[in-house]
Scaffold this active site. Structure first.
Site, short mmCIF file in Angstrom:
data_model
loop_
_atom_site.label_atom_id
_atom_site.label_comp_id
_atom_site.label_asym_id
_atom_site.label_seq_id
_atom_site.Cartn_x
_atom_site.Cartn_y
_atom_site.Cartn_z
CG HIS A 48 -1.96 -1.02 1.23
ND1 HIS A 48 -3.07 -0.93 2.03
CD2 HIS A 48 -2.10 -2.17 0.51
CE1 HIS A 48 -3.86 -1.97 1.81
NE2 HIS A 48 -3.28 -2.74 0.90
CD GLU A 50 -1.79 4.56 3.22
OE1 GLU A 50 -2.90 5.10 3.31
OE2 GLU A 50 -1.59 3.59 2.45
CB CYS A 78 -6.44 0.00 5.00
SG CYS A 78 -4.79 -0.74 4.97
CB CYS A 81 -1.87 1.66 6.16
SG CYS A 81 -1.55 0.94 4.53
#
Length: 154
Positions: A48, A50, A78, A81
């Protein structure tokens, strides 16, 4: 460039690689890590934006902690993360779109967040604890770690 605008620009790049998400890690006035979603491109469900930005910032600082740093992201993080943000010690998160906005675009993490709140035996994925001898062996390693003289950073 404003860091949240940079994250949004990175989210546009991420559209071609796994999802419309971007993030930057800032220390003071300097961007020390940036990322966009690479999940599909890297065949990595943890890639992801992040996480990519956090990994880059940690490499830049040669540290596993980002205490005092801030994260700017194109969308509210999310659960995965969010966990990484806490482990990294990031002090503040700025985000543009909300989880609800992401869900409307097809990226809903509501069920993941719900599952995290359940006891392991009630989750959709079966969790099985190893037998007692393995638990004791694993605890021995944890106890050995705890006994080591070092500065604790977790």
């Amino acid at each position: 460039m404003n860091p949240v605008h940079k994250a949004i620009d990175l989210s546009k790049t991420g559209m071609a690689y796994g999802g419309p998400f971007g993030a930057v890690v800032v220390q003071g006035d300097e961007i020390i890590g940036e990322g966009f979603n690479l999940v599909v491109h890297k065949h990595d469900p943890t890639a992801h934006a992040e996480i990519v930005a956090i990994r880059q910032a940690c490499r830049f600082l040669k540290s596993h902690t980002l205490k005092g740093c801030e994260l700017y992201t194109s969308c509210e993080p999310c659960p995965m993360c969010l966990g990484a943000i806490f482990w990294a010690g990031i002090s503040k998160v700025y985000y543009a779109a909300t989880r609800e906005d992401a869900a409307q675009a097809g990226f809903s993490d509501i069920e993941i967040a719900r599952q995290l709140c359940l006891p392991s035996e009630a989750r959709n994925i079966e969790f099985v604890q190893a037998l007692e001898p393995e638990r004791i062996a694993a605890r021995t390693v944890l106890d050995a770690w705890k006994a080591l003289p070092k500065k604790r950073t977790y």
